[in-house]
Design an enzyme around this catalytic site. Structure first.
Site, PDB file in Angstrom:
ATOM      1  N   TYR A 159     103.583 -62.432 -22.103  1.00  0.00           N
ATOM      2  CA  TYR A 159     103.083 -63.455 -21.163  1.00  0.00           C
ATOM      3  C   TYR A 159     102.450 -64.626 -21.910  1.00  0.00           C
ATOM      4  O   TYR A 159     102.711 -65.790 -21.595  1.00  0.00           O
ATOM      5  CB  TYR A 159     102.069 -62.780 -20.235  1.00  0.00           C
ATOM      6  N   LYS A 163     103.675 -68.498 -21.890  1.00  0.00           N
ATOM      7  CA  LYS A 163     102.786 -69.557 -21.375  1.00  0.00           C
ATOM      8  C   LYS A 163     102.454 -70.581 -22.469  1.00  0.00           C
ATOM      9  O   LYS A 163     102.278 -71.763 -22.172  1.00  0.00           O
ATOM     10  CB  LYS A 163     101.511 -68.942 -20.799  1.00  0.00           C
TER      11      LYS A 163
HETATM   12  P1  NAD Z   1     102.106 -64.162  -7.523  1.00  0.00           P
HETATM   13  O1  NAD Z   1     102.580 -62.921  -8.173  1.00  0.00           O
HETATM   14  O2  NAD Z   1     101.123 -64.051  -6.412  1.00  0.00           O
HETATM   15  O3  NAD Z   1     103.362 -65.018  -7.003  1.00  0.00           O
HETATM   16  C1  NAD Z   1     104.451 -65.229  -7.838  1.00  0.00           C
HETATM   17  C2  NAD Z   1     105.539 -65.943  -7.092  1.00  0.00           C
HETATM   18  O4  NAD Z   1     106.634 -66.118  -8.003  1.00  0.00           O
HETATM   19  C3  NAD Z   1     106.092 -65.204  -5.894  1.00  0.00           C
HETATM   20  O5  NAD Z   1     106.384 -66.137  -4.868  1.00  0.00           O
HETATM   21  C4  NAD Z   1     107.415 -64.609  -6.396  1.00  0.00           C
HETATM   22  O6  NAD Z   1     108.401 -64.482  -5.374  1.00  0.00           O
HETATM   23  C5  NAD Z   1     107.833 -65.682  -7.383  1.00  0.00           C
HETATM   24  N1  NAD Z   1     108.759 -65.232  -8.423  1.00  0.00           N
HETATM   25  C6  NAD Z   1     108.603 -64.234  -9.327  1.00  0.00           C
HETATM   26  N2  NAD Z   1     109.700 -64.140 -10.099  1.00  0.00           N
HETATM   27  C7  NAD Z   1     110.563 -65.094  -9.680  1.00  0.00           C
HETATM   28  C8  NAD Z   1     111.866 -65.487 -10.058  1.00  0.00           C
HETATM   29  N3  NAD Z   1     112.538 -64.889 -11.066  1.00  0.00           N
HETATM   30  N4  NAD Z   1     112.471 -66.502  -9.377  1.00  0.00           N
HETATM   31  C9  NAD Z   1     111.830 -67.122  -8.357  1.00  0.00           C
HETATM   32  N5  NAD Z   1     110.597 -66.797  -7.948  1.00  0.00           N
HETATM   33  C10 NAD Z   1     109.975 -65.786  -8.607  1.00  0.00           C
HETATM   34  O7  NAD Z   1     101.541 -65.069  -8.716  1.00  0.00           O
HETATM   35  P2  NAD Z   1     100.277 -66.070  -8.792  1.00  0.00           P
HETATM   36  O8  NAD Z   1      99.095 -65.305  -9.214  1.00  0.00           O
HETATM   37  O9  NAD Z   1     100.201 -66.917  -7.584  1.00  0.00           O
HETATM   38  O10 NAD Z   1     100.710 -66.944 -10.060  1.00  0.00           O
HETATM   39  C11 NAD Z   1     101.470 -68.137  -9.945  1.00  0.00           C
HETATM   40  C12 NAD Z   1     101.615 -68.756 -11.322  1.00  0.00           C
HETATM   41  O11 NAD Z   1     100.333 -69.011 -11.884  1.00  0.00           O
HETATM   42  C13 NAD Z   1     102.348 -67.868 -12.317  1.00  0.00           C
HETATM   43  O12 NAD Z   1     103.143 -68.662 -13.177  1.00  0.00           O
HETATM   44  C14 NAD Z   1     101.212 -67.246 -13.100  1.00  0.00           C
HETATM   45  O13 NAD Z   1     101.623 -66.839 -14.383  1.00  0.00           O
HETATM   46  C15 NAD Z   1     100.238 -68.389 -13.141  1.00  0.00           C
HETATM   47  N6  NAD Z   1      98.853 -68.000 -13.383  1.00  0.00           N
HETATM   48  C16 NAD Z   1      98.214 -67.154 -12.528  1.00  0.00           C
HETATM   49  C17 NAD Z   1      96.910 -66.812 -12.780  1.00  0.00           C
HETATM   50  C18 NAD Z   1      96.148 -65.900 -11.875  1.00  0.00           C
HETATM   51  O14 NAD Z   1      95.008 -65.574 -12.212  1.00  0.00           O
HETATM   52  N7  NAD Z   1      96.685 -65.489 -10.733  1.00  0.00           N
HETATM   53  C19 NAD Z   1      96.243 -67.321 -13.913  1.00  0.00           C
HETATM   54  C20 NAD Z   1      96.925 -68.178 -14.762  1.00  0.00           C
HETATM   55  C21 NAD Z   1      98.238 -68.520 -14.480  1.00  0.00           C
END
Ligand code: NAD
Length: 249
Positions: A159, A163
């Site tokens: 990851y 990133k």
């Molecule tokens: P989540 O798991 O709640 O949602 C992820 C979304 O991505 C879902 O809609 C899923 O359907 C979609 N998805 C997954 N694989 C896919 C694919 N191959 N094709 C199309 N869609 C796909 O995630 P989140 O927590 O809302 O995170 C969103 C983004 O923010 C991600 O890139 C994550 O790495 C990043 N992020 C999250 C956090 C956190 O604390 N939640 C922190 C830093 C970065």
């Protein structure tokens, strides 16, 4: 944040927008009158809910199921967007997954799945979107990276590599596209309350956050909205903006 301009007439694709951060970004951009495409990979029901919420509030939204890591499905999805709207103005590369494990035990499949979705997916969607943005000589791309791509995290070699890759990719695209009026930036959230983080031990995590609290999806969405709709945002490109309660200091 103030001084936001209307996004009326603009078309936005938000990947991974059926829940969590992506959902909130879609709701925020539609509040500014953008027409939004809600991409997702699995739950039709959740994507339908997001589309209905936007439509009930008088906005325009479409669901668009495709896997960001597969070139053929990305290509077909962009055909669909162009068929409906003729262009795309805003791309938010938000779709992401985790497959955590210590490096010694990490399987190649875990590495490939995360790199394919979180990095190759950003490459593919950017490649197809920029083709249309170049023609228009305008566009805005926001890539959702992570604090982990800046400072690393045990158990997340796959990851954090993906990133960190997104950050380098953002800088190169910003340089390649600037002369065509396209901005590319990254946002690096810390720990945000979503389904991705709800399985984690938040008490331990909070200890490592200087501001001693998790962030919210709405805060990330507001930052995206600042980048794509404000006058100040229109002069920012190639940057990675941390929004992490101080974790990366
Ligand atoms: P989540 O798991 O709640 O949602 C992820 C979304 O991505 C879902 O809609 C899923 O359907 C979609 N998805 C997954 N694989 C896919 C694919 N191959 N094709 C199309 N869609 C796909 O995630 P989140 O927590 O809302 O995170 C969103 C983004 O923010 C991600 O890139 C994550 O790495 C990043 N992020 C999250 C956090 C956190 O604390 N939640 C922190 C830093 C970065």
């Amino acid at each position: 944040m103030s001084n936001k301009e209307s996004l009326s007439g603009k078309v936005a694709l938000i990947t991974g927008a059926s829940r969590g951060i992506g959902k909130e970004i879609a709701l925020e951009l539609s509040k500014l009158s953008a027409e939004v495409f809600i991409n997702y990979s699995s739950s039709d029901e959740k994507a339908d809910e997001v589309v209905s919420t936007i439509k009930n509030n008088g906005g325009k939204a479409h669901k668009l199921k495709f896997d960001v890591s597969k070139e053929e499905s990305v290509s077909l999805a962009f055909d669909e967007i162009i068929k409906i709207n003729g262009s795309i103005d805003i791309l938010v590369n938000n779709a992401g997954i985790t497959r955590d494990g210590l490096l010694m035990r990490m399987k190649s499949e875990q590495w490939d799945e995360v790199l394919n979705t979180n990095l190759k997916g950003v490459f593919l969607c950017t490649k197809y979107a920029s083709k249309f943005m170049m023609k228009k000589r305008s566009g805005t791309i926001v890539n959702i990276s992570s604090v982990v791509g800046i400072i690393g995290n045990p158990g997340q070699a796959n990851y954090s590599a993906a990133k960190a890759g997104v950050i380098g990719f953002t800088k190169t695209c910003a340089k390649e596209f600037a002369s065509r009026g396209i901005q590319v930036n990254a946002i690096a959230p810390g720990f945000i309350e979503t389904e991705m983080t709800e399985k984690l031990n938040t008490e331990e995590i909070v200890k490592a956050i200087p501001l001693k609290r998790l962030g919210s999806c709405s805060q990330i969405a507001q930052l995206v909205s600042f980048l794509v709709s404000s006058d100040a945002g229109s002069y920012i490109t190639g940057q990675t903006i941390s929004i992490d309660g101080g974790m990366s200091i």
